[in-house]
Design a protein around this motif. Structure first.
Motif, PDB file in Angstrom:
ATOM      1  N   HIS A   1     -86.436-122.763 -11.640  1.00  0.00           N
ATOM      2  CA  HIS A   1     -86.136-121.334 -11.783  1.00  0.00           C
ATOM      3  C   HIS A   1     -85.383-121.067 -13.085  1.00  0.00           C
ATOM      4  N   GLU A   2     -85.999-120.331 -13.976  1.00  0.00           N
ATOM      5  CA  GLU A   2     -85.345-119.920 -15.224  1.00  0.00           C
ATOM      6  C   GLU A   2     -84.966-118.440 -15.180  1.00  0.00           C
ATOM      7  N   ARG A   3     -85.804-117.643 -14.532  1.00  0.00           N
ATOM      8  CA  ARG A   3     -85.487-116.217 -14.381  1.00  0.00           C
ATOM      9  C   ARG A   3     -84.698-116.039 -13.075  1.00  0.00           C
ATOM     10  N   ILE A   4     -83.403-115.886 -13.239  1.00  0.00           N
ATOM     11  CA  ILE A   4     -82.504-115.793 -12.082  1.00  0.00           C
ATOM     12  C   ILE A   4     -81.693-114.509 -12.169  1.00  0.00           C
ATOM     13  N   ALA A   5     -81.666-113.768 -11.082  1.00  0.00           N
ATOM     14  CA  ALA A   5     -80.784-112.594 -10.985  1.00  0.00           C
ATOM     15  C   ALA A   5     -79.533-113.029 -10.224  1.00  0.00           C
ATOM     16  N   VAL A   6     -78.383-112.520 -10.650  1.00  0.00           N
ATOM     17  CA  VAL A   6     -77.102-112.899 -10.038  1.00  0.00           C
ATOM     18  C   VAL A   6     -76.461-111.664  -9.430  1.00  0.00           C
ATOM     19  N   VAL A   7     -76.230-111.705  -8.135  1.00  0.00           N
ATOM     20  CA  VAL A   7     -75.637-110.576  -7.410  1.00  0.00           C
ATOM     21  C   VAL A   7     -74.189-110.924  -7.075  1.00  0.00           C
ATOM     22  N   HIS A   8     -73.275-110.019  -7.401  1.00  0.00           N
ATOM     23  CA  HIS A   8     -71.855-110.309  -7.178  1.00  0.00           C
ATOM     24  C   HIS A   8     -71.088-109.043  -6.802  1.00  0.00           C
TER      25      HIS A   8
ATOM     26  N   ILE B   1     -82.804-115.408  -6.693  1.00  0.00           N
ATOM     27  CA  ILE B   1     -81.616-114.555  -6.699  1.00  0.00           C
ATOM     28  C   ILE B   1     -80.434-115.388  -6.223  1.00  0.00           C
ATOM     29  N   LEU B   2     -79.442-115.517  -7.089  1.00  0.00           N
ATOM     30  CA  LEU B   2     -78.208-116.221  -6.736  1.00  0.00           C
ATOM     31  C   LEU B   2     -77.163-115.184  -6.341  1.00  0.00           C
ATOM     32  N   CYS B   3     -76.687-115.266  -5.117  1.00  0.00           N
ATOM     33  CA  CYS B   3     -75.672-114.335  -4.623  1.00  0.00           C
ATOM     34  C   CYS B   3     -74.328-115.055  -4.583  1.00  0.00           C
ATOM     35  N   LEU B   4     -73.311-114.460  -5.186  1.00  0.00           N
ATOM     36  CA  LEU B   4     -72.012-115.122  -5.256  1.00  0.00           C
ATOM     37  C   LEU B   4     -71.193-114.905  -3.990  1.00  0.00           C
ATOM     38  N   SER B   5     -71.887-114.618  -2.894  1.00  0.00           N
ATOM     39  CA  SER B   5     -71.298-114.505  -1.558  1.00  0.00           C
ATOM     40  C   SER B   5     -72.442-114.539  -0.556  1.00  0.00           C
ATOM     41  N   ASP B   6     -72.253-115.236   0.555  1.00  0.00           N
ATOM     42  CA  ASP B   6     -73.283-115.254   1.602  1.00  0.00           C
ATOM     43  C   ASP B   6     -73.522-113.872   2.185  1.00  0.00           C
ATOM     44  N   VAL B   7     -72.477-113.046   2.219  1.00  0.00           N
ATOM     45  CA  VAL B   7     -72.615-111.694   2.757  1.00  0.00           C
ATOM     46  C   VAL B   7     -73.651-110.918   1.938  1.00  0.00           C
ATOM     47  N   LEU B   8     -73.583-111.058   0.615  1.00  0.00           N
ATOM     48  CA  LEU B   8     -74.559-110.398  -0.253  1.00  0.00           C
ATOM     49  C   LEU B   8     -75.950-111.009  -0.061  1.00  0.00           C
ATOM     50  N   ALA B   9     -75.989-112.329   0.100  1.00  0.00           N
ATOM     51  CA  ALA B   9     -77.283-112.994   0.295  1.00  0.00           C
ATOM     52  C   ALA B   9     -77.980-112.490   1.557  1.00  0.00           C
ATOM     53  N   LEU B  10     -77.219-112.232   2.602  1.00  0.00           N
ATOM     54  CA  LEU B  10     -77.808-111.720   3.839  1.00  0.00           C
ATOM     55  C   LEU B  10     -78.475-110.371   3.601  1.00  0.00           C
TER      56      LEU B  10
ATOM     57  N   LEU C   1     -80.257-120.529   4.959  1.00  0.00           N
ATOM     58  CA  LEU C   1     -79.812-120.167   3.612  1.00  0.00           C
ATOM     59  C   LEU C   1     -79.262-121.367   2.841  1.00  0.00           C
ATOM     60  N   THR C   2     -79.870-121.629   1.687  1.00  0.00           N
ATOM     61  CA  THR C   2     -79.288-122.583   0.744  1.00  0.00           C
ATOM     62  C   THR C   2     -78.031-121.948   0.181  1.00  0.00           C
ATOM     63  N   THR C   3     -76.929-122.679   0.219  1.00  0.00           N
ATOM     64  CA  THR C   3     -75.658-122.070  -0.173  1.00  0.00           C
ATOM     65  C   THR C   3     -74.684-123.137  -0.628  1.00  0.00           C
ATOM     66  N   ILE C   4     -73.460-122.720  -0.899  1.00  0.00           N
ATOM     67  CA  ILE C   4     -72.407-123.648  -1.329  1.00  0.00           C
ATOM     68  C   ILE C   4     -71.304-123.648  -0.289  1.00  0.00           C
ATOM     69  N   ASP C   5     -71.005-124.811   0.221  1.00  0.00           N
ATOM     70  CA  ASP C   5     -69.965-124.944   1.232  1.00  0.00           C
ATOM     71  C   ASP C   5     -68.600-124.978   0.558  1.00  0.00           C
ATOM     72  N   LEU C   6     -67.795-123.959   0.818  1.00  0.00           N
ATOM     73  CA  LEU C   6     -66.436-123.910   0.287  1.00  0.00           C
ATOM     74  C   LEU C   6     -65.466-124.456   1.337  1.00  0.00           C
ATOM     75  N   PRO C   7     -64.511-125.281   0.936  1.00  0.00           N
ATOM     76  CA  PRO C   7     -63.621-125.957   1.892  1.00  0.00           C
ATOM     77  C   PRO C   7     -62.519-125.042   2.411  1.00  0.00           C
ATOM     78  N   ALA C   8     -62.894-123.961   3.092  1.00  0.00           N
ATOM     79  CA  ALA C   8     -61.923-122.960   3.530  1.00  0.00           C
ATOM     80  C   ALA C   8     -60.916-123.527   4.520  1.00  0.00           C
ATOM     81  N   THR C   9     -61.385-124.321   5.470  1.00  0.00           N
ATOM     82  CA  THR C   9     -60.480-124.883   6.483  1.00  0.00           C
ATOM     83  C   THR C   9     -59.492-125.860   5.862  1.00  0.00           C
TER      84      THR C   9
END
Length: 333
Positions: A180-187, A242-251, A286-294
């Motif tokens: 993927h070279e053409r990527i839209a970023v939602v934030h 489309i890369l979403c900088l939050s899962d909420v946006l990705a949904l 959803l492919t995503t990034i696991d953030l170590p919140a706990t």
């Protein structure tokens, strides 16, 4: 029938000891005579006397209370983190008091003033961007403080979290490796979060020397994700991911793409950021990034308590984030 709550004076009368001695016993003073301690504890149990935390705070200058201020409680990434903070503090004998800033620095300052008045001994704050007056206040009152959701070893305040720039850089690299070279970023709104600013910088760094990606700034909500997808589909040359900088946006993005008949990932790949609980259950997952919140909440809580109890230095701690490949991203080549 509810038993009447006893008082320190009632315990003193019952034992024939002074209220000062009773107070020392109830506060765990080790110098109290063992026989006196036994008499006081037995009388306290019999008379249903439990020390008032507020009164104890006034007499000892220790409330055993830690304050945390977060931007929002609406999204489960904060809920997971705060649950870890509260659970850890409780296990260490401390109480959490929580305030919501709504990503407003002035509201955060006002909340901190109120929490200090309530006896908060230390503060756990989200992000590294805070009102100068707030930091001056905490320094003046000698309140230990730690920043979370970011890692910056050069920051003047200890940080416990992750490198948002690097994580976003890795996310774009992951998509590029999948063709993927053409990527839209939602934030979410830039002005509300230094974490978003760092993530957008990471995206740009990954595109250094190449055609710049398209950024779409929306409200941090499912509806914001829908709006972003609607806007992206209007472009003459659509992105392949489309890369979403939050899962909420990705949904929200996924909802809109599917509502117009598009198939994920065949027609469009979607990637999130947070690994919220539902991400593995979405369709497609959803492919995503696991953030170590706990882990972040646990380390932050332990750090401030160690500072209060032992005078330990609060060190900055970098926590790893991990890309979780699932079915919403496909290779194009």
């Amino acid at each position: 029938m509810v038993k009447k709550i006893g008082t320190i004076r009632a315990v003193a009368r019952d034992t024939g000891l002074s209220t000062a001695t009773v107070s020392r016993v109830m506060n765990g003073n080790p110098k109290v005579n063992p026989e006196m301690r036994t008499r006081v504890l037995e009388a306290a149990k019999r008379l249903n006397y439990v020390p008032n935390p507020a009164a104890r705070a006034l007499s000892t200058a220790k409330s055993k209370t830690i304050a945390a201020i977060i931007p929002s409680i609406e999204h489960s990434v904060y809920a997971k983190y705060i649950t870890a903070v509260e659970h850890t503090l409780s296990g260490l004998g401390y109480t959490l008091v929580l305030a919501i800033s709504n990503a407003d620095l002035e509201q955060e300052l006002n909340a901190a003033e109120q929490l200090i008045a309530m006896g908060a001994e230390a503060f756990i704050l989200t992000g590294a961007d805070h009102n100068t007056d707030l930091m001056d206040l905490l320094n003046l009152r000698a309140k230990p403080v730690v920043f979370t959701s970011v890692f910056d070893a050069a920051c003047g305040v200890p940080t416990v979290g992750y490198d948002n720039r690097q994580i976003a850089f890795d996310a774009v690299t992951f998509l590029q490796d999948h063709g993927h070279e053409r990527i839209a970023v939602v934030h979410g709104p830039h002005l509300e979060s230094d974490r978003t600013v760092s993530r957008c910088k990471g995206v740009l760094d990954a595109y250094l020397g190449k055609i710049q990606p398209r950024f779409v700034d929306v409200t941090l909500s499912v509806e914001g994700g829908r709006d972003a997808a609607r806007d992206i589909l209007k472009a003459s040359q659509r992105p392949t991911a489309i890369l979403c900088l939050s899962d909420v946006l990705a949904l929200g993005v996924m909802f809109h793409l599917q509502s117009v008949g598009m198939t994920i990932p065949d027609d469009m790949s979607v990637m999130g950021f947070d690994n919220l609980d539902w991400a593995k259950e979405s369709h497609p997952s959803l492919t995503t990034i696991d953030l170590p919140a706990t882990k972040m909440g646990q380390v932050a809580a332990e750090s401030v308590v160690a500072r209060l109890e032992k005078g330990s230095t609060i060190n900055s701690v970098a926590l790893p984030a991990q890309i979780i490949p699932r079915k919403s991203v496909m290779k194009t080549t």
